[in-house]
Scaffold this active site. Sequence first.
Site, PDB file in Angstrom:
ATOM      1  CG  HIS A   1      59.791  18.834  61.944  1.00 37.08           C
ATOM      2  ND1 HIS A   1      60.610  19.685  62.634  1.00 37.08           N
ATOM      3  CD2 HIS A   1      59.714  17.711  62.702  1.00 37.08           C
ATOM      4  CE1 HIS A   1      61.001  19.109  63.766  1.00 37.08           C
ATOM      5  NE2 HIS A   1      60.470  17.914  63.834  1.00 37.08           N
TER       6      HIS A   1
ATOM      7  CE1 TYR B   1      53.615  15.344  65.359  1.00 34.84           C
ATOM      8  CE2 TYR B   1      52.902  16.918  67.017  1.00 34.84           C
ATOM      9  CZ  TYR B   1      53.879  16.425  66.176  1.00 34.84           C
ATOM     10  OH  TYR B   1      55.121  17.013  66.146  1.00 34.84           O
TER      11      TYR B   1
ATOM     12  CG  ASP C   1      55.496  11.977  66.078  1.00 30.41           C
ATOM     13  OD1 ASP C   1      55.056  10.987  66.697  1.00 30.41           O
ATOM     14  OD2 ASP C   1      55.885  13.022  66.634  1.00 30.41           O
TER      15      ASP C   1
ATOM     16  CG  HIS D   1      52.353  13.158  68.844  1.00 29.57           C
ATOM     17  ND1 HIS D   1      51.885  13.684  70.008  1.00 29.57           N
ATOM     18  CD2 HIS D   1      53.503  13.812  68.568  1.00 29.57           C
ATOM     19  CE1 HIS D   1      52.713  14.647  70.418  1.00 29.57           C
ATOM     20  NE2 HIS D   1      53.706  14.733  69.567  1.00 29.57           N
TER      21      HIS D   1
ATOM     22  CD  GLU E   1      58.686  11.202  66.935  1.00 34.81           C
ATOM     23  OE1 GLU E   1      59.139  11.543  65.817  1.00 34.81           O
ATOM     24  OE2 GLU E   1      58.485  11.999  67.853  1.00 34.81           O
TER      25      GLU E   1
ATOM     26  CD  GLU F   1      57.540  13.929  71.345  1.00 35.35           C
ATOM     27  OE1 GLU F   1      58.010  13.485  70.283  1.00 35.35           O
ATOM     28  OE2 GLU F   1      56.805  14.900  71.364  1.00 35.35           O
TER      29      GLU F   1
ATOM     30  NE  ARG G   1      61.130  11.118  68.559  1.00 36.50           N
ATOM     31  CZ  ARG G   1      61.698  12.306  68.435  1.00 36.50           C
ATOM     32  NH1 ARG G   1      62.974  12.411  68.152  1.00 36.50           N
ATOM     33  NH2 ARG G   1      60.988  13.404  68.593  1.00 36.50           N
TER      34      ARG G   1
HETATM   35 MG    MG Z   1      57.163  13.303  68.433  1.00 33.46          MG
END
Ligand code: MG
Length: 439
Positions: free
Chosen positions: A158, A191, A243, A245, A269, A295, A316
């Site tokens: 990250h 995010y 990401d 999100h 993502e 996720e 994910r």
């Molecule tokens: Mg994520």
Amino acid sequence: MRRRDFSKALLAGPAMPAAAAQEYQRRVNGLPPLTIKDAKVITTSGGRGYRWIFLKITTSEPGLYGIGSAGNHYQTMAVVAALEKHLAPWLIGKDPDRIEDLWQSAHVRTYWRNGPINNNVLSGLDMALWDIKGKRAGMPVYELLGGKARDAVPCYDHAGGADKESAVESVRKSMERGFRHIRVQFGEGGYGGGGFIRAGQGNRPEGGYKGLAFDEELYVHTIPGVFEYVRSKVGYEPKLCHDVHSHLSGINAVELARRLQPYQLLFVEDILPPEQIQWFRNLRQVSTTPQAVGEVFTHPFEYLPLITERLIDYVRCRVSAIGGITAARKVAVLCEIFGCKTAFQEGGENDPVNQLAAYHVDISSTGFGIQEENGFPPVVHEMMPGVAEIRKGYLYGNGKPGLGIDINEPLAAKYPLGEIRDGGAYRTDRTLDGAVVKP
Ligand code: MG
């Protein structure tokens, strides 16, 4: 003797007392009989504000037990109650060898099934049973899943920064630590960063929401420029991802994927929230930017069409959110067959047992793509001997039987669950007019 009675007698075989017959059945696999004696919930903050839930299943064999993760940061006590009040009394006395049968019967015994809490419960049960089976076999779980399909498990790091220069600096630091795969986030506000209008700024309703406000078009405008800059400084050797999100709605997600294409990302993502997965069909028609999704998925029908219609590139799911190793290895096989890959979610508030469960599936699966990294403070390594280690971008287990991890219960008890922040809610982002943005 009537024909029907004769058949019965034949089927019954030589007279054997019921208990002895059961014993015989149990021993045909060469192992002594085993029953579940106890299922105990262990919670801990790990000294860091975690809200970890583990299920420890002990067996009739002295010293043989397994540990599973049932982690749920936001509805912790609901999972604890489901484990203690509903699963444990049903589980005592059952045969821990029958993982698939126990998974299936636990899955349907609540009648209403799937969803986060039910799956967390299944996960605690499932991981603990695999841990027991591995210890019983004297092998790490990945050996029972077919053995190593790779030497170690590559992880993505990250990175990110409030501005472009600091984002580049962060990527370089990650590369110096040995990571080849790096997620890059941008801007302030977590995010959605790069798409936020500062608190109090912008045209807002009278007396309304004053905080950071997310703006989709601003985000779609900003993020491609960040990747253009980062690529100009670090080149194309590191595999970069990002990401979203779930912050975007349909056509803006399609447009972001299109605009990011020149920067050749490993994946974007959660470009869409789970409620809008149909949009991946549109996205696929106009962009080859790889998509990683899922996720927050907790139902097979969320990821099944995306994998089988080849609409995404990485799935994910979090292993403990879909029902543990039994569910995750089925996802990995599905990915292999349909040319998708796994990128099981880790990071954040996840625990070391869930990380190791992912590791065992990752290292033994051809459908594996990448694993999200997660690191733990020294106190967790002391509390949970066997925590997996990340060295130069690769995740390593310790090769011990079962999952390879234990929990020091007196030490875990020194760090009880604390007060949950924000009333137990994930942070809610809002737009200028005060409407909720999907997290
Ligand atoms: Mg994520």
